[in-house]
Design a protein around this motif. Structure first.
Motif, PDB file in Angstrom:
ATOM      1  N   ILE A   1      10.275 -28.129 -58.777  1.00 40.25           N
ATOM      2  CA  ILE A   1       8.892 -27.765 -59.103  1.00 40.25           C
ATOM      3  C   ILE A   1       8.817 -26.273 -59.385  1.00 40.25           C
ATOM      4  CG2 ILE A   1       6.506 -27.798 -58.310  1.00 40.25           C
ATOM      5  CD1 ILE A   1       7.279 -29.997 -56.354  1.00 40.25           C
ATOM      6  N   PRO A   2       8.325 -25.853 -60.538  1.00 39.26           N
ATOM      7  CA  PRO A   2       8.211 -24.416 -60.834  1.00 39.26           C
ATOM      8  C   PRO A   2       7.272 -23.725 -59.851  1.00 39.26           C
ATOM      9  CG  PRO A   2       7.921 -25.732 -62.824  1.00 39.26           C
ATOM     10  CD  PRO A   2       7.886 -26.694 -61.678  1.00 39.26           C
TER      11      PRO A   2
ATOM     12  N   LEU B   1       2.090 -22.748 -56.618  1.00 40.22           N
ATOM     13  CA  LEU B   1       0.942 -21.883 -56.390  1.00 40.22           C
ATOM     14  C   LEU B   1      -0.364 -22.666 -56.403  1.00 40.22           C
ATOM     15  CD1 LEU B   1       0.133 -18.882 -56.033  1.00 40.22           C
ATOM     16  CD2 LEU B   1      -0.066 -18.740 -58.513  1.00 40.22           C
ATOM     17  N   MET B   2      -0.430 -23.708 -57.239  1.00 45.98           N
ATOM     18  CA  MET B   2      -1.647 -24.516 -57.339  1.00 45.98           C
ATOM     19  C   MET B   2      -1.897 -25.357 -56.086  1.00 45.98           C
ATOM     20  SD  MET B   2      -1.041 -25.764 -61.279  1.00 45.98           S
ATOM     21  CE  MET B   2      -2.398 -26.935 -61.200  1.00 45.98           C
ATOM     22  N   LEU B   3      -0.854 -25.550 -55.246  1.00 42.04           N
ATOM     23  CA  LEU B   3      -1.001 -26.370 -54.043  1.00 42.04           C
ATOM     24  C   LEU B   3      -1.515 -25.570 -52.853  1.00 42.04           C
ATOM     25  CD1 LEU B   3       2.356 -28.388 -54.243  1.00 42.04           C
ATOM     26  CD2 LEU B   3       0.078 -29.153 -54.939  1.00 42.04           C
ATOM     27  N   ALA B   4      -1.579 -24.236 -52.989  1.00 43.25           N
ATOM     28  CA  ALA B   4      -1.881 -23.385 -51.843  1.00 43.25           C
ATOM     29  C   ALA B   4      -3.245 -23.691 -51.227  1.00 43.25           C
ATOM     30  CB  ALA B   4      -1.802 -21.916 -52.270  1.00 43.25           C
ATOM     31  N   VAL B   5      -4.299 -23.640 -52.023  1.00 43.58           N
ATOM     32  CA  VAL B   5      -5.654 -23.835 -51.490  1.00 43.58           C
ATOM     33  C   VAL B   5      -5.859 -25.250 -50.947  1.00 43.58           C
ATOM     34  CG1 VAL B   5      -8.116 -23.773 -52.030  1.00 43.58           C
ATOM     35  CG2 VAL B   5      -6.598 -22.020 -52.977  1.00 43.58           C
TER      36      VAL B   5
ATOM     37  N   ALA C   1       1.738 -24.025 -45.288  1.00 44.61           N
ATOM     38  CA  ALA C   1       0.468 -23.810 -45.980  1.00 44.61           C
ATOM     39  C   ALA C   1      -0.065 -22.398 -45.779  1.00 44.61           C
ATOM     40  CB  ALA C   1      -0.563 -24.833 -45.505  1.00 44.61           C
ATOM     41  N   MET C   2       0.185 -21.793 -44.606  1.00 49.94           N
ATOM     42  CA  MET C   2      -0.338 -20.457 -44.328  1.00 49.94           C
ATOM     43  C   MET C   2       0.272 -19.398 -45.241  1.00 49.94           C
ATOM     44  SD  MET C   2      -2.541 -18.944 -42.263  1.00 49.94           S
ATOM     45  CE  MET C   2      -3.058 -18.146 -43.769  1.00 49.94           C
TER      46      MET C   2
END
Length: 412
Positions: free
Chosen positions: A71-72, A77-81, A123-124
């Motif tokens: 996964i790039p 980065l899109m999974l962070a929130v 996740a943090m």
């Protein structure tokens, strides 16, 4: 004239998925995994199915590492929130109607029983790396304050469960991101000095602070007892101090060379508590001695060094922060576990990566290493890592344009 097409072999088809993997990082993981299997067989061969289960957990972690590495970083980065939000919501749910075991309310039943605090270990730092990536080039002191609030919310919820070990790991992961993001030294030095003064005061006035009837604010009673036991394990040698005393005896009895593979008396006579989980370092030290410990510590330092080198070469701020955070997660795991087993830190539930038995921790480590490998691939093959590839490994759409053929001149 017939044309034949040679079908690519399985190795040729799999090769693009491994292209860009960091060889030094793989070497560090292979060394630690080998030591982990060796230590688990030696300490747990007569402990049910611990060795086979540990091998299965390692294989599962390796699979997760491989998948996440594909996964790039831009997609990670899109999974962070979403991951951070889900983790905090689950922690609130645990506080309201979680499952209590042995005095701690850490689990929740969602069809399957899960421990949401484990999710926050990844996740943090993802969330904080996303935040600083968003603010890149325009960081203000207020942005660090917001990052501190984002970190304090889950850490506070985890400490309330109570779970000092996991809260310490989440705190370390978050603080490493904030530090690597450029936190000014004038904000770093005062808390460090206060912490050193506090530790020195506790050591100096330990007898008075640990006297019967004295209660410490902000800490649960069992946490206070762990600190007091660390200061003087002989206060209760057959009770709260038993773990630390037996761990130190096992480590010391190993000497320089160790007692030998599967020959540890403290280990196999059941003097070491939790010999396949939190206290496996004591069992390892007894059988492999100082030289074995130096090898193990060197492997962890090698892994941390390689992670920091990947962070240094990352092409984006998110990659630098996340790779640095993952490296410090492994450092914190190893430092805290070895410190508590050898009597330098209070006993907390922190496993030794790759060495201790534990499925959830192994999956979390596999996920973290997959993120680190994804960042390494992105800097080694910045184009190919973000585009699909064919069986030859050439990114689709990047094939060289055909050379235009000379056109015959028109007849005059």
């Amino acid at each position: 004239m017939g044309i034949t097409f040679e079908r690519p072999s399985l190795l040729q088809r799999l090769q693009p998925f491994f292209r860009g993997f960091d060889g030094w990082l793989l070497l560090a993981l292979l060394l630690l995994a080998s030591l982990g299997l060796l230590a688990m067989y030696s300490s747990g061969y007569d402990h049910g199915t611990r060795f086979s289960d540990h091998s299965r957990n390692m294989a599962l972690a390796a699979g997760i590492l491989f998948v996440v590495a594909q996964i790039p970083p831009q997609r990670l980065l899109m999974l962070a929130v979403p991951l951070y939000t889900a983790g905090v919501v689950l922690l609130v749910a645990v506080a309201l109607f979680g499952i209590t075991k042995k005095g701690s309310q850490r689990w929740i039943n969602l069809g399957i029983v899960i421990q949401p605090s484990e999710l926050l270990k990844i996740a943090m730092p993802l969330m904080l790396a996303w935040w600083f990536q968003k603010r890149e080039g325009q960081l203000r002191p207020l942005d660090f304050l917001v990052a501190g609030v984002l970190l304090a919310v889950p850490v506070g919820l985890i400490m309330k469960q109570p779970d000092l070990g996991t809260s310490l790991l989440v705190l370390a992961a978050g603080l490493s991101v904030i530090f690597f993001a450029g936190l000014p030294w004038k904000l770093v030095i005062p808390p460090v000095l206060l912490g050193l003064i506090g530790i020195g005061s506790i050591v100096w006035f330990g007898d008075d602070l640990c006297a019967p009837g004295v209660r410490w604010p902000l800490l649960h009673e069992y946490q206070q007892q762990r600190v007091c036991t660390l200061l003087d394990p002989t206060r209760d040698p057959l009770g709260k101090g038993f773990h630390i005393i037996q761990g130190m005896i096992a480590i010391g009895s190993g000497g320089i060379w160790g007692k030998g593979f599967m020959a540890g008396t403290q280990t196999h006579l059941e003097f070491i508590p939790e010999r396949t989980t939190d206290f496996i370092f004591a069992a390892y030290s007894e059988e492999f001695g100082l030289l074995g410990n130096l090898l193990l510590v060197s492997c962890f330092l090698f892994l941390v060094w390689r992670g920091l080198a990947i962070a240094l070469g990352a092409t984006t701020l998110f990659g630098r922060l996340m790779a640095g955070a993952v490296s410090m997660i492994f450092f914190t795991y190893a430092f805290v576990n070895m410190g508590m087993v050898s009597g330098m830190l209070p006993v907390v539930g922190v496993p030794l990566p790759f060495i201790s038995y534990g499925g959830t921790a192994m999956v979390t480590l596999g996920l973290a290493l997959g993120i680190l490998m994804s960042i390494a691939r992105a800097q080694r093959m910045p184009v190919a890592h973000n585009q699909p590839v064919d069986v030859t490994g050439i990114p689709m759409g990047d094939a060289p344009a055909a050379t235009p053929q000379a056109q015959p001149e028109a007849a005059t």
